[in-house]
Design a protein around this motif. Structure first.
Motif: not given
Length: 522
Positions: A259-264, A231-238
Motif C-alpha cells: 500500500m505504501l508503494l502503490d500510494w508512492r 493512530p492507524t496505518f495510512a500510506p500518505q501519513n506514514v
C-alpha cells in the motif's frame, strides 16, 4: 525478567530524552515513568489486585504505551483487544479472561460501553480520549492527575503478562497466555540482531493491540530509542511522518508495504519526500512475494530489509532473516526468500506427523522450543495439549530447512491444496502469479472438485489501470511452475479480505465454496 525493566533503566539513565511523540505531544522518559506509576496507582485505587485482567480497546496512542507498562506495574494482567472484532467476539474475550477494567478511546467509546454492559465481569470503563468523558465512564487523565505514583510491583518471570487473543475467524478466538519471560526473551532476541537500538526512531504504524508491535515496543524500551506513534496505518501519513520525524525503523506487514508503494507511485508529491533517514524495514505477519520484495528494495534503497517469522504463541519471534541476506547474491541462492535462522535461545525442527525430524530439504511441520513458547491457551487444556507436545510448539506451518539451518515456510498446513493426491502449496502458486506485471495482490485457495478432490482457485486484485484475464494469468503461471499446480479458475476482485495486520483471510475466501461440504477446511 519483567517488561518494565527498560523503562526503569532509561528513566534513570536518560530522563530528559524523548521517549514518545504522539499526536503533537512529546513525552520524556521521566514523564512517561511518572505517568505509568500514576496509572498503576489509579488501577489499584479502582480495586485492581494481583493477576486481575485489564483490557484496552483503542487506536494507537501514547496512552496505549502507558497501558502496556502501567498494568504490569500494578501487578495486573494485559488483555489488548482486537479493534477489528465484532461486539460478540470482544464480549467473549472479556468474559473468557474475566476482565474487570476496560479502557477505551474516543473512536471506540460507544462500542466499549456496549460490550462492557454485556460482559459479565467488567465493572469499570475508563475513557482514554481527549474529548468529554461519556456518562458511566471514568476519565483517564483525571485518574492520573489524582493519583500518587506507586512503586513497581515488578511482576515478572514466568508470571502471566497478558492474554493475547488470536484467531476469531473460525469460531471464537483463543487466548494465548504469555509470561514476562516469554515476551522479554523474544524482544531481547530482536535487540541482539541490531534492530531497535538506542538511537532508533521507531514508527508505530502496526496496530498496538497486535503482539508484533508490542514486541517491538518492548525491544525499544530495553534499548532506549524513541517511539513515534500513528493512530492507524495510512500510506500518505506514514511516508510524511517518516520525513517529519526522521524515522529510522519501522515494522510492516507485506500488504502494508504494498500500500505504501502503490500510494508512492501514484502521488506526485511522494517523490519529493525525504525518506533518507529510514535505514531498516522489518517485515513479518505473513509471507512476502519476491516481486513485492524487489519492488520495495528498489523504492527504499537506503533501507535494510529484515524479516521476522513467528506467531502469537511464540511471543512472537522464532526466526530472523537479517539485512545481509537481502542482496543479489542471496537472491540467486534463494536465501533472501527464506524465513532465516532461529533467534537466540530458540530451537526449530521440521517434523513428520509422528514428530520425527525429517531430512534437510524435506517439507514437514515447523515446531519450536525455547523461552519464547507460550504458557498455553486460556481455559483450553485440550488445544494446549495438542499444540504443546513434548515441549515443542507445533506451529501448523509447513516448511523445510536447508543445510545451513535456514527455514523456508511453504504454507499453513491448512492452506495446502491436495489435488489428485498431489500436495500444492498456495504460497508457490502466489509467488508465480505475483510476478505478473498486472497483479497487485493474489491469494490461492483449494476449492472442491468431484474428480480431483480439490483444484487451485486464485483470487486477484489488479494494479490500478492494469488489465488481465484468466487466460493471461494461467499462461503466465504455466511458464513458472508445473501444470498441476496452476489455477483452474481465476477470480478478479477490487480487494481481498484482510485481518487487522494485513493477513489475507483465506477462510473468508474459501467459505462460499466449502459451505455444506463434508470437508470444510478451516
Amino acid at each position: 525478567m519483567y517488561i518494565t525493566q527498560g523503562l526503569h533503566r532509561h528513566v534513570q539513565a536518560k530522563p530528559h530524552a524523548t521517549a514518545v511523540r504522539s499526536n503533537g505531544r512529546s513525552i520524556t522518559y521521566a514523564q512517561l515513568g511518572e505517568r505509568v506509576a500514576r496509572l498503576a496507582c489509579a488501577l489499584k485505587g479502582l480495586g485492581v489486585t494481583s493477576g486481575d485482567r485489564v483490557a484496552m480497546l483503542s487506536l494507537n496512542s501514547h496512552r496505549y504505551i502507558e497501558y502496556y507498562l502501567g498494568v504490569p506495574w500494578a501487578d495486573a494482567v494485559l488483555n489488548p483487544v482486537n479493534i477489528r472484532w465484532t461486539a460478540a467476539e470482544i464480549i467473549y474475550s472479556l468474559d473468557d479472561s474475566e476482565t474487570s477494567v476496560l479502557i477505551v478511546d474516543e473512536t471506540f467509546k460507544e462500542l466499549g460501553s456496549k460490550v462492557a454492559n454485556a460482559a459479565k465481569t467488567v465493572g469499570t470503563v475508563i475513557y482514554a480520549g481527549d474529548g468529554e468523558t461519556p456518562g458511566g465512564m471514568l476519565s483517564y487523565e483525571a485518574l492520573l492527575a489524582a493519583a500518587t505514583p506507586v512503586e513497581d510491583a515488578c511482576r515478572g518471570g514466568d508470571s502471566l503478562l497478558g492474554v493475547f487473543y488470536t484467531g476469531g475467524t473460525t469460531g471464537f478466538p483463543k487466548g494465548v497466555m504469555l509470561s514476562h519471560n516469554n515476551v522479554a526473551f523474544s524482544s531481547m532476541s530482536i535487540v541482539s540482531t541490531g534492530s531497535y537500538g538506542a538511537n532508533a526512531v521507531y514508527l508505530h504504524a502496526m496496530p498496538m493491540f497486535h503482539l508484533a508491535d508490542f514486541s517491538a515496543m518492548t525491544a525499544l524500551f530495553f534499548s532506549g530509542g524513541t517511539h513515534i506513534v500513528l493512530p492507524t496505518f495510512a500510506p500518505q501519513n506514514v511516508l510524511e511522518t517518516i520525513e517529519q520525524e526522521r524515522v529510522s525503523e519501522m515494522l510492516l506487514a507485506p500488504t502494508m508495504i504494498q500500500m505504501l508503494l502503490d500510494w508512492r507511485d501514484k502521488a506526485p508529491k511522494a517523490s519529493r519526500l525525504d525518506l533518507g533517514t529510514l535505514t531498516k524495514i522489518v517485515y513479518g505477519a505473513s509471507s512476502i512475494t519476491p516481486a513485492l520484495l524487489e519492488r520495495a528494495r528498489t523504492a527504499f534503497p537506503a533501507a535494510g530489509f529484515f524479516q521476522a517469522y513467528g506467531m502469537t504463541e511464540l511471543a512472537p519471534i522464532a526466526t530472523f532473516l537479517s539485512s545481509e541476506y537481502h542482496c543479489q547474491a542471496h537472491h540467486e541462492s534463494g536465501k533472501m526468500y527464506s524465513a532465516g535462522q532461529p533467534g537466540i535461545c530458540v530451537e526449530v525442527r521440521i517434523v513428520d506427523v509422528d514428530d520425527r525430524e525429517v531430512p534437510r530439504g524435506t517439507v514437514g511441520e515447523i515446531i519450536v522450543r525455547g523461552p519464547n513458547v507460550m504458557l498455553g491457551y486460556l481455559n483450553k487444556p485440550q488445544e494446549t495439549a495438542e499444540a504443546l507436545r513434548n515441549g515443542w510448539m507445533h506451529t501448523g506451518d509447513g516448511g523445510y530447512m536447508d543445510e545451513d539451518g535456514f527455514i523456508y515456510v511453504c504454507d499453513r498446513l491448512k492452506d495446502m491444496i491436495v489435488s489428485g493426491g498431489e500436495n500444492i502449496y498456495s504460497a508457490e502458486v502466489e509467488t508465480a502469479i505475483a510476478s505478473h506485471p498486472a497483479v497487485a495482490q493474489i491469494a490461492a485457495i483449494g476449492i472442491p472438485c468431484e474428480k480431483w478432490g480439490e483444484t487451485v482457485h486464485v483470487v486477484i486484485v489488479l494494479k490500478p489501470g492494469a488489465s488481465a484475464n484468466s487466460e493471461d494469468i494461467i499462461a503466465h503461471c504455466r511458464q513458472r511452475i508445473a501444470g498441476y499446480k496452476c489455477p483452474r479458475s481465476v477470480e478478479f476482485r477490487d480487494a481481498l479480505p484482510l485481518s487487522s495486520v494485513g493477513k489475507v483471510l483465506k477462510t473468508e475466501l474459501r467459505k462460499p465454496f466449502w459451505e455444506n461440504r463434508e470437508r470444510n477446511i478451516a
